[in-house]
Enzyme design. Structure first.
Site, short mmCIF file in Angstrom:
data_model
loop_
_atom_site.label_atom_id
_atom_site.label_comp_id
_atom_site.label_asym_id
_atom_site.label_seq_id
_atom_site.Cartn_x
_atom_site.Cartn_y
_atom_site.Cartn_z
N LYS A 167 -6.12 6.82 9.55
CA LYS A 167 -5.74 8.13 9.03
C LYS A 167 -6.87 8.70 8.18
O LYS A 167 -7.15 8.22 7.09
CB LYS A 167 -4.48 8.06 8.15
CG LYS A 167 -3.92 9.45 7.81
CD LYS A 167 -3.09 9.46 6.56
CE LYS A 167 -3.92 9.69 5.30
NZ LYS A 167 -4.51 11.06 5.24
N GLU B 119 -9.86 -0.54 -1.73
CA GLU B 119 -11.07 -0.12 -2.46
C GLU B 119 -10.70 1.16 -3.18
O GLU B 119 -10.52 2.20 -2.57
CB GLU B 119 -12.23 0.07 -1.49
CG GLU B 119 -13.59 0.13 -2.18
CD GLU B 119 -14.00 1.53 -2.59
OE1 GLU B 119 -13.84 1.84 -3.81
OE2 GLU B 119 -14.45 2.29 -1.75
N CYS C 184 -16.86 7.08 -6.05
CA CYS C 184 -16.17 6.13 -6.92
C CYS C 184 -17.13 5.24 -7.71
O CYS C 184 -16.75 4.68 -8.74
CB CYS C 184 -15.20 5.28 -6.12
SG CYS C 184 -15.92 4.47 -4.68
N GLU D 89 -11.19 8.13 -14.62
CA GLU D 89 -12.11 8.60 -13.58
C GLU D 89 -12.07 10.12 -13.50
O GLU D 89 -11.00 10.73 -13.42
CB GLU D 89 -11.73 7.99 -12.24
CG GLU D 89 -12.69 8.32 -11.13
CD GLU D 89 -12.39 7.58 -9.84
OE1 GLU D 89 -13.34 7.16 -9.16
OE2 GLU D 89 -11.20 7.39 -9.53
#
Length: 499
Positions: A189, A263, A297, A395
């Site tokens: 996906k 991840e 990231c 983040e």
């Protein structure tokens, strides 16, 4: 070299593409209804294409196709699977400019950056093609007298993979390569925001892969991703995304006790000591902090600098950030900072910066949404960040770099580790002993010294803590997508002993 003419040609190609699900070797329409998503160019907010919003029906069809294909694919030899991966890599290399242009349009990436990125996808495929032919296991031997033990390495089965919008094709390749190399079949996906390069790749390799080995289902994560996680025909879920997305997938997968490969997010510290090469450190922070508009990231997003060199580093960093040329990648190769992927993502980053400024932070570069078309946000540098604050620990996932100070080595280590993430970090010093001491105490899966965001297909990319687990790249990825079966064979009793 990509040019505006290449982007124009890519726009025309997108108009002729069938942007829909790829299941059992063919492009198919949705059965879940007529809901669609506009695929938008974030640089000018124009609609590039319209994609169907798949659901449980499409996931079910894709899983059925993958399960029909799995035993036949698993029985192929490593050499046969390697040949297929190498063929896909050749297709990517033969179409690198087209794929890069489509990715630039869909994600908003500067041309130079995306032309470096697409070959990483083909390199990953080539590496896994070789690695699967050299897979290792413990030696076959009598670990118990009279019984011969051997290890059989088998594919897990059908893997559901969810890949993010920041690196649509590269992250897809990081999943496709080891999953297929290990003999699994796949339902993938892509992000509902950025599916175009993956749909194009499926079209380009439709005659390379056996039917059902690679399937692509379009749609939102909360529907398609959730359906993959809960489907009993999926043996394993591999996700690259936010920590929140990982938590949701893990919760959904718990009912069927699926294997997970996660991840997730990051908050990479860049620890700069007073003896560091500041010019090199700033150059790396600008490159690794603002790459892909900071939507990375492992971005060099949080600078921890010794108090004695703080002012000089901030002056250099703010000047370099302000000098970055922001604009539509279609304007040419001089563009260094493209837009963010969506209006919602920009609004989230802008709100986070505003809250930090209200709390006392100072924007020495950037810090405000520009008045222009497109989802742009300038390269921003914030100082005066309080330890433990939202901006220090959460983040951002945008073109924002913060600067904090420390005085001692132990304080630097404590501040660096004061996050829930454990993905990446870097240490900057000329003292090799200090570098080794600090690296040893940083709780991150990838740590660089005097560098940041250096990758290779041969080395693993892995997170600790709430950055997840499971290895991308390297032979460790093949371990993650295989299961080991211990087979013990009785050697029988010799006739002379039987008497």
């Amino acid at each position: 070299m990509l040019t505006s003419d290449t982007l124009t040609a890519a726009r025309d190609r997108i108009k002729t593409m069938r942007v829909t699900h790829f299941i059992d070797g063919a492009f198919v329409e949705s059965e879940s209804g007529c809901d669609t998503t506009d695929i938008v160019n974030p640089a000018d907010e124009s609609v590039l294409a319209t994609a169907p919003r798949g659901g449980r029906e499409e996931v079910g069809r894709a899983v059925d196709a993958a399960r029909r294909a799995r035993r036949r694919w698993a029985k192929t030899t490593p050499g046969e699977r390697a040949a297929v991966l190498l063929h896909i890599a050749d297709v990517i290399d033969a179409n690198v400019e087209l794929l890069a242009a489509v990715e630039s349009l869909n994600v908003g990436k500067p041309l130079a950056a995306v032309m470096e990125e697409i070959p990483v996808a083909s390199d990953c495929l080539r590496f896994m093609a070789g690695a699967v032919r050299t897979a290792q296991a413990p030696a076959t031997a009598e670990y118990v007298s009279g019984h011969l033990s051997t290890i059989r390495r088998e594919p897990v089965g059908v893997v559901g993979a969810v890949v993010p919008w920041n690196y649509p094709l590269m992250m897809a390749a990081w999943k496709i390569a080891p999953i297929l190399a290990a003999g699994n079949t796949l339902v993938l996906k892509p992000s509902e925001l950025t599916p175009l390069s993956m749909v194009l790749l499926a079209e380009l390799v439709s005659d390379v892969l056996p039917e059902g080995v690679l399937n692509v289902v379009l749609g939102p994560g909360r529907v398609v991703g959730d359906a993959l996680g809960r489907h009993p025909g999926i043996d394993m879920i591999a996700l690259t995304g936010s920590t929140r997305a990982g938590q949701e997938v893990a919760a959904g997968a718990s009912g069927t006790v699926k294997r997970l490969h996660l991840e997730l997010g990051g908050k990479a510290p860049v620890v700069v000591f007073d003896d560091a090469d500041l010019e090199a450190a700033v150059e790396a922070v600008v490159a690794a902090g603002f790459v892909n508009a900071g939507q990375e990231c492992g971005a060099a997003t949080r600078v921890l600098v010794h108090r004695d060199v703080h002012d000089e580093l901030v002056e250099r960093l703010s000047r370099a950030a302000a000098a970055l040329i922001m604009g539509d990648p279609a304007d040419g190769s001089s563009i260094e900072l493209g837009p963010m992927v969506s209006g919602a993502q920009r609004a989230r980053v802008a709100a986070m910066v505003e809250r930090a400024i209200v709390a006392g932070a100072v924007a020495v570069a950037g810090g405000a949404v520009p008045e222009c078309r497109g989802f742009f946000y300038p390269a921003t540098v914030l100082t005066g960040i309080e330890a433990g604050s939202e901006m220090a620990r959460e983040e951002v996932f945008g073109p924002v770099v913060t600067v904090e100070t420390f005085e001692t080595e132990s304080e630097a280590i404590a501040k660096a580790n004061d996050v829930v993430y454990g993905l990446a970090g870097s240490v900057w010093t000329r003292d090799h002993g200090r570098a080794l001491r600090v690296v040893d105490q940083l709780d991150f899966g990838s740590v660089w010294t005097n560098a940041h965001l250096i990758f290779s297909s041969e080395m693993p990319w892995v997170g600790f803590s709430q950055s997840g687990y499971g290895r991308d790249n390297s032979t460790y990825a093949l371990d993650d997508y295989t299961r080991t079966k211990h087979i013990t064979m009785s050697m029988g009793m010799p006739a002379d002993q039987a008497r």
